[in-house]
Enzyme design. Structure first.
Site, PDB file in Angstrom:
ATOM      1  N   CYS A 102      -4.150  -2.829   2.884  1.00  0.00           N
ATOM      2  CA  CYS A 102      -5.521  -1.870   3.836  1.00  0.00           C
ATOM      3  C   CYS A 102      -5.814  -1.956   5.341  1.00  0.00           C
ATOM      4  O   CYS A 102      -5.579  -2.606   5.688  1.00  0.00           O
ATOM      5  CB  CYS A 102      -6.367  -1.389   2.947  1.00  0.00           C
ATOM      6  SG  CYS A 102      -7.664  -0.599   4.096  1.00  0.00           S
ATOM      7  N   GLY A 103      -4.639  -1.195   5.677  1.00  0.00           N
ATOM      8  CA  GLY A 103      -4.284  -1.617   7.376  1.00  0.00           C
ATOM      9  C   GLY A 103      -6.017  -1.754   8.300  1.00  0.00           C
ATOM     10  O   GLY A 103      -6.445  -2.403   9.126  1.00  0.00           O
ATOM     11  N   THR A 104      -5.874  -0.526   7.994  1.00  0.00           N
ATOM     12  CA  THR A 104      -8.032  -0.359   8.081  1.00  0.00           C
ATOM     13  C   THR A 104      -8.701  -1.786   7.273  1.00  0.00           C
ATOM     14  O   THR A 104      -9.542  -1.747   8.923  1.00  0.00           O
ATOM     15  CB  THR A 104      -8.565   0.943   8.045  1.00  0.00           C
ATOM     16  OG1 THR A 104      -8.430   1.060   7.318  1.00  0.00           O
ATOM     17  CG2 THR A 104      -7.722   2.013   9.220  1.00  0.00           C
ATOM     18  N   ASN A 128       1.501  -0.871   0.168  1.00  0.00           N
ATOM     19  CA  ASN A 128      -0.256   0.220  -0.433  1.00  0.00           C
ATOM     20  C   ASN A 128       1.160   1.247   0.034  1.00  0.00           C
ATOM     21  O   ASN A 128       1.950   1.255   1.031  1.00  0.00           O
ATOM     22  CB  ASN A 128      -1.265  -0.437   1.648  1.00  0.00           C
ATOM     23  CG  ASN A 128      -1.701   0.975   1.449  1.00  0.00           C
ATOM     24  OD1 ASN A 128      -2.611   1.001   2.321  1.00  0.00           O
ATOM     25  ND2 ASN A 128      -2.483   1.372   0.101  1.00  0.00           N
ATOM     26  N   CYS A 187      -5.521   5.910   8.378  1.00  0.00           N
ATOM     27  CA  CYS A 187      -5.126   5.202   7.563  1.00  0.00           C
ATOM     28  C   CYS A 187      -3.973   4.006   7.799  1.00  0.00           C
ATOM     29  O   CYS A 187      -2.857   4.594   8.532  1.00  0.00           O
ATOM     30  CB  CYS A 187      -4.669   5.444   6.091  1.00  0.00           C
ATOM     31  SG  CYS A 187      -3.129   4.915   5.190  1.00  0.00           S
ATOM     32  N   GLY A 188      -4.014   3.233   8.353  1.00  0.00           N
ATOM     33  CA  GLY A 188      -3.722   2.343   9.096  1.00  0.00           C
ATOM     34  C   GLY A 188      -1.710   1.820   8.646  1.00  0.00           C
ATOM     35  O   GLY A 188      -0.834   2.235   9.199  1.00  0.00           O
ATOM     36  N   ASN A 217     -12.459   4.931  10.197  1.00  0.00           N
ATOM     37  CA  ASN A 217     -12.595   5.409   8.534  1.00  0.00           C
ATOM     38  C   ASN A 217     -13.600   4.369   7.955  1.00  0.00           C
ATOM     39  O   ASN A 217     -13.877   3.755   9.188  1.00  0.00           O
ATOM     40  CB  ASN A 217     -11.617   5.851   7.596  1.00  0.00           C
ATOM     41  CG  ASN A 217     -10.973   4.091   7.353  1.00  0.00           C
ATOM     42  OD1 ASN A 217     -10.942   3.013   8.586  1.00  0.00           O
ATOM     43  ND2 ASN A 217     -10.403   4.280   6.904  1.00  0.00           N
TER      44      ASN A 217
HETATM   45  N1  LIG Z   1      -8.700   5.463   1.294  1.00  0.00           N
HETATM   46  C1  LIG Z   1      -9.034   5.196   2.574  1.00  0.00           C
HETATM   47  C2  LIG Z   1      -8.262   5.650   3.744  1.00  0.00           C
HETATM   48  C3  LIG Z   1      -6.646   5.203   3.422  1.00  0.00           C
HETATM   49  C4  LIG Z   1      -6.483   2.900   4.525  1.00  0.00           C
HETATM   50  C5  LIG Z   1      -5.290   2.979   4.136  1.00  0.00           C
HETATM   51  N2  LIG Z   1      -4.693   2.015   3.095  1.00  0.00           N
HETATM   52  C6  LIG Z   1      -5.555   1.661   5.133  1.00  0.00           C
HETATM   53  O1  LIG Z   1      -3.919   1.892   5.430  1.00  0.00           O
HETATM   54  O2  LIG Z   1      -5.437   1.855   6.728  1.00  0.00           O
HETATM   55  C7  LIG Z   1     -10.300   5.943   3.107  1.00  0.00           C
HETATM   56  O3  LIG Z   1     -10.540   7.247   2.827  1.00  0.00           O
HETATM   57  O4  LIG Z   1     -10.833   6.395   4.300  1.00  0.00           O
END
Ligand SMILES: N[C@@H](CCC[C@H](N)C(=O)O)C(=O)O
Length: 295
Positions: free
Chosen positions: A230-232, A21, A91-92, A170
């Site tokens: 995507c961490g979250t 990511n 963003c994790g 988010n």
């Molecule tokens: N695009 C997401 C935020 C990014 C999340 C990210 N890649 C992660 O690692 O958590 C949004 O708009 O909420």
């Protein structure tokens, strides 16, 4: 009389990723950059720009009105922007990559490091390179909330699935599927209903369960498209898998994503710790607009 004027400057940048990511990091300690949505789109373009899923502007909280308004004691604020130019709250992987950058560039010592985000302050931990998991960075993600609506559906082509809404700072809609290939071409946005459930958009995870504590997922990120990790989203998938079960002690989850493996520890109180690779791969300069005062 003082005037705010914009001038072009050679801005340093770094490129980094967490489980692929990927992010452009713009160190802006004094909050001088006038970073427009168009700048973000241009920089993140994989053909005409540097290319990335998003931008992490690293700004000192004391210098930035948005960060200062959050009333945090953290020194640094992560101003996260999606590749489409929109602002993101959390963003994790971005936090893990930003923490790695702040340590590698000598702006912060290794060890615990608190960073402010639009979703609140998060604690990260960056080990020294001689530690056991050399490049791996941890972030305390807080506790997921699952506020509903409880009848979300996600559709791609002719297929439809029920989804679980998880908030990690988010919004996420998590779908359990038998086969990740069922998500098809995730570059186009899945249809989420009811249409008014997410007025500002949502990130959608398609998840398979190898064993109760080993998941795999693909993700369509709000404001970006399909990303390698995507961490979250990984935390949201674990939260959805755990939903309704009773937790005792800390449990450990492995989440495989197209870009690599993330590990999540869930404590008895439901708070989550996200751990995985975070690397800085390049540095350079790019021309951008900055603000200055005159007069
Ligand atoms: N695009 C997401 C935020 C990014 C999340 C990210 N890649 C992660 O690692 O958590 C949004 O708009 O909420």
């Amino acid at each position: 009389m003082t005037h705010r004027i914009e001038r072009r400057i050679a801005q340093p940048f770094a490129k980094g990723h967490g489980a692929k990511n990927d992010f452009i990091i713009l160190p802006d300690p004094d909050s001088r950059l006038a970073l427009s949505a168009a700048d973000v789109v241009r920089l993140c373009d994989r053909r005409a720009g540097i290319g990335a899923d998003g931008i992490l502007r690293a700004v000192r909280c004391a210098a930035d009105s948005e960060a200062a308004a959050a009333g945090t004691s953290a020194e640094w604020f992560m101003d996260y922007r999606n590749a489409d130019g929109s602002k993101g709250a959390m963003c994790g992987n971005g936090l893990r990559v930003l923490a790695r950058y702040l340590v590698d560039s000598g702006l912060c010592p290794p060890g615990p490091l608190t960073i402010a985000t639009r979703a609140g302050t998060r604690q990260t931990y960056v080990p020294t390179r001689s530690d056991e998991f050399e490049g791996d960075v941890t972030v305390l993600m807080g506790r997921p909330s699952m506020p509903g609506p409880d009848t979300i559906e996600v559709a791609i082509a002719q297929r439809r699935w029920p989804a679980v809404h998880v908030d990690m700072g988010n919004p996420h809609a998590v779908v359990f599927v038998d086969d990740l290939a069922h998500a098809g071409d995730l570059h186009t946005s899945p249809t989420v209903t009811p249409a008014d459930a997410y007025p500002a958009g949502v990130t959608v995870e398609f998840v398979t369960t190898h064993t109760p504590r080993h998941l795999a997922l693909r993700v369509h990120e709000r404001g970006v498209g399909e990303t390698r990790a995507c961490g979250t989203g990984a935390c949201a998938a674990v939260a959805a898998a755990l939903h309704g079960t009773q937790q005792t002690g800390t449990t450990y989850y492995t989440v495989d994503l197209p870009g690599g493996r993330l590990r999540i520890a869930v404590r008895a109180d439901g708070t989550m710790e996200l751990n995985g690779p975070a690397e800085i791969v390049a540095q350079g300069t790019v021309h951008l607009s900055a603000c200055a005062m005159s007069g």
